[in-house]
Design a protein around this motif. Structure first.
Motif, mmCIF file in Angstrom:
data_model
loop_
_atom_site.group_PDB
_atom_site.id
_atom_site.type_symbol
_atom_site.label_atom_id
_atom_site.label_comp_id
_atom_site.label_asym_id
_atom_site.label_seq_id
_atom_site.Cartn_x
_atom_site.Cartn_y
_atom_site.Cartn_z
ATOM 1 N N SER A 104 -37.085 -62.059 -13.464
ATOM 2 C CA SER A 104 -35.739 -61.882 -12.919
ATOM 3 C C SER A 104 -35.212 -63.188 -12.333
ATOM 4 N N THR A 105 -33.928 -63.187 -11.995
ATOM 5 C CA THR A 105 -33.324 -64.374 -11.386
ATOM 6 C C THR A 105 -34.013 -64.731 -10.088
ATOM 7 N N LYS A 106 -34.291 -63.735 -9.248
ATOM 8 C CA LYS A 106 -34.922 -64.034 -7.970
ATOM 9 C C LYS A 106 -36.294 -64.654 -8.170
ATOM 10 N N ALA A 107 -37.049 -64.151 -9.156
ATOM 11 C CA ALA A 107 -38.374 -64.693 -9.421
ATOM 12 C C ALA A 107 -38.285 -66.116 -9.972
ATOM 13 N N GLN A 108 -37.277 -66.387 -10.786
ATOM 14 C CA GLN A 108 -37.072 -67.740 -11.290
ATOM 15 C C GLN A 108 -36.773 -68.702 -10.139
ATOM 16 N N HIS A 109 -35.948 -68.252 -9.198
ATOM 17 C CA HIS A 109 -35.661 -69.088 -8.026
ATOM 18 C C HIS A 109 -36.942 -69.364 -7.244
ATOM 19 N N ILE A 110 -37.733 -68.325 -7.022
ATOM 20 C CA ILE A 110 -38.964 -68.461 -6.248
ATOM 21 C C ILE A 110 -39.933 -69.424 -6.930
ATOM 22 N N SER A 111 -39.924 -69.450 -8.260
ATOM 23 C CA SER A 111 -40.848 -70.330 -8.980
ATOM 24 C C SER A 111 -40.554 -71.804 -8.723
ATOM 25 N N VAL A 112 -39.302 -72.133 -8.399
ATOM 26 C CA VAL A 112 -38.945 -73.529 -8.143
ATOM 27 C C VAL A 112 -38.745 -73.817 -6.659
ATOM 28 N N ASN A 113 -38.519 -72.769 -5.872
ATOM 29 C CA ASN A 113 -38.300 -72.948 -4.433
ATOM 30 C C ASN A 113 -38.903 -71.740 -3.715
ATOM 31 N N PRO A 114 -40.189 -71.798 -3.377
ATOM 32 C CA PRO A 114 -40.896 -70.615 -2.869
ATOM 33 C C PRO A 114 -40.667 -70.327 -1.387
ATOM 34 N N PHE A 115 -39.435 -70.527 -0.931
ATOM 35 C CA PHE A 115 -39.072 -70.209 0.446
ATOM 36 C C PHE A 115 -37.862 -69.278 0.418
ATOM 37 N N VAL A 116 -37.932 -68.182 1.175
ATOM 38 C CA VAL A 116 -36.882 -67.176 1.124
ATOM 39 C C VAL A 116 -36.539 -66.706 2.528
ATOM 40 N N SER A 117 -35.451 -65.952 2.605
ATOM 41 C CA SER A 117 -35.099 -65.245 3.831
ATOM 42 C C SER A 117 -34.903 -63.778 3.499
ATOM 43 N N ALA A 118 -35.060 -62.928 4.496
ATOM 44 C CA ALA A 118 -34.820 -61.499 4.314
ATOM 45 C C ALA A 118 -34.222 -60.942 5.597
ATOM 46 N N THR A 119 -33.163 -60.149 5.451
ATOM 47 C CA THR A 119 -32.503 -59.545 6.605
ATOM 48 C C THR A 119 -32.484 -58.029 6.455
ATOM 49 N N PHE A 120 -32.944 -57.348 7.493
ATOM 50 C CA PHE A 120 -32.856 -55.891 7.566
ATOM 51 C C PHE A 120 -31.613 -55.563 8.402
ATOM 52 N N PRO A 121 -30.530 -55.085 7.778
ATOM 53 C CA PRO A 121 -29.271 -54.878 8.505
ATOM 54 C C PRO A 121 -29.062 -53.432 8.958
ATOM 55 N N TRP A 122 -29.660 -53.071 10.082
ATOM 56 C CA TRP A 122 -29.502 -51.714 10.609
ATOM 57 C C TRP A 122 -28.290 -51.667 11.535
ATOM 58 N N ILE A 123 -27.107 -51.786 10.958
ATOM 59 C CA ILE A 123 -25.879 -51.878 11.741
ATOM 60 C C ILE A 123 -25.668 -50.631 12.592
ATOM 61 N N ALA A 124 -26.008 -49.455 12.051
ATOM 62 C CA ALA A 124 -25.820 -48.205 12.800
ATOM 63 C C ALA A 124 -26.622 -48.196 14.093
ATOM 64 N N LEU A 125 -27.703 -48.943 14.128
ATOM 65 C CA LEU A 125 -28.550 -49.013 15.319
ATOM 66 C C LEU A 125 -28.286 -50.265 16.145
ATOM 67 N N ALA A 126 -27.288 -51.041 15.753
ATOM 68 C CA ALA A 126 -26.992 -52.307 16.431
ATOM 69 C C ALA A 126 -28.228 -53.208 16.441
ATOM 70 N N ARG A 127 -28.906 -53.254 15.295
ATOM 71 C CA ARG A 127 -30.117 -54.045 15.182
ATOM 72 C C ARG A 127 -30.181 -54.755 13.836
ATOM 73 N N GLN A 128 -30.775 -55.929 13.856
ATOM 74 C CA GLN A 128 -31.121 -56.642 12.628
ATOM 75 C C GLN A 128 -32.442 -57.371 12.857
#
Length: 238
Positions: A104-128
Motif C-alpha cells: 500500500s501507499t502507507k507501506a511504501q512511505h514507511i519503506s523509505v521513511n520509517p517514522f510515523v505519527s498516530a493520533t487517537f481523536p476522541w473528540i466526544a471525550l475531549a481527549r486525544q
C-alpha cells in the motif's frame, strides 16, 4: 460568485466548549490531567483512555464508532506527508500495532521513511493521544495470530484488494472478491496473503491532550527511552 453548500456554515463560530462534565452516562472523570497520571508510565493511561472511549455512551445513546481508530501520518520520498485512518489492533510496552497491505501507499512511505505519527481523536471525550516513533514490521507469528481473528469476508477482501492501486470500477473490485471466495471455497482457514501483515510503532514520544475551558487545554508530552520507559514528562502550552 459561485456558492457552495459549505458557504451556509458559520465556520468561524463552530466550536466545542471543553471542560464541562460530558454526560451522566460517561465513564470519564472530569478532573484535570496531571503529571501524577503518568507515574506508572504511558501505557496504563493510554489503555484506560482506550477503555473509556469504548465504553462511552452519549446522552442520546450514541457511542464512539471504532474507538480504536487512529489517524496515521507518513511521509513519502519527496517529503510530502499523507494521513489516513487505520485501526489500532494491539498496544503494549513495545508500542502500537496496526495491519495493512505491505504494498500500500502507507507501506511504501514507511519503506523509505520509517517514522510515523498516530493520533487517537476522541473528540466526544475531549481527549486525544498523539504517538510519534519509528515503525517496523511485526513478526509473522503476530500477523497470523491477528489474522485468525478477522472475519472470513475481511480475509477474502485482503486477498482481493491491491490496496492503493487504481481500479476502473467497483464492479471489478467486487468481481475480484468473488474470485477469491471461489478460490478458497474448500479451504477452512484462509491463509495470510504474503503481501499483508502488521506494523508496530515504537513510540519516541506520547502526548496526552485534554480539552479545557478557554482553549487552555492540558497537554502532557512523554519522552520515552529504551524499553518504552518515560525519561521526561513536559507540560506543553496549548
Amino acid at each position: 460568485m459561485v456558492r457552495y453548500p459549505s458557504d451556509s456554515l458559520d465556520l468561524p463560530h463552530m466550536r466545542v466548549s471543553y471542560g464541562e462534565k460530558l454526560v451522566s452516562s460517561s465513564p470519564v472523570d472530569s478532573g484535570d490531567l496531571d503529571e501524577a497520571s503518568l507515574a506508572d508510565g504511558w501505557l496504563p493511561l493510554f489503555s484506560q483512555w482506550l477503555v473509556d472511549a469504548s465504553e462511552y455512551v452519549a446522552s442520546d445513546g450514541g457511542r464512539i464508532a471504532e474507538p480504536n481508530a487512529m489517524v496515521l501520518g507518513t511521509v513519502d520520498d519527496e517529503g510530502f506527508p499523507a494521513t489516513r485512518t487505520v485501526l489500532c489492533k494491539g498496544a503494549d510496552e513495545r508500542g502500537v500495532v496496526f495491519f495493512t497491505n505491505y504494498e500500500s501507499t502507507k507501506a511504501q512511505h514507511i519503506s523509505v521513511n520509517p517514522f510515523v505519527s498516530a493520533t487517537f481523536p476522541w473528540i466526544a471525550l475531549a481527549r486525544q493521544i498523539h504517538v510519534r516513533g519509528r515503525v517496523e514490521k511485526v513478526s509473522d507469528e503476530e500477523t497470523l495470530e491477528y489474522w485468525r481473528t478477522r472475519p472470513r469476508g475481511s480475509q477474502l477482501g485482503a486477498w482481493a484488494s491491491h490496496q492503493s492501486e487504481p481500479i476502473e470500477s467497483r464492479e471489478l473490485l467486487l468481481g475480484a472478491l468473488d474470485r477469491m471466495a471461489a478460490r478458497f471455497h474448500d479451504v477452512d482457514e484462509v491463509p495470510v496473503p504474503p503481501f499483508w501483515g502488521g506494523f508496530r510503532i515504537h513510540p519516541k514520544s506520547v502526548e496526552f491532550w485534554q480539552g479545557r475551558r478557554n482553549r487552555l487545554h492540558n497537554r502532557l508530552r512523554c519522552e520515552l527511552g529504551d524499553g518504552g520507559c518515560i525519561v521526561r514528562v513536559t507540560r506543553v502550552q496549548p
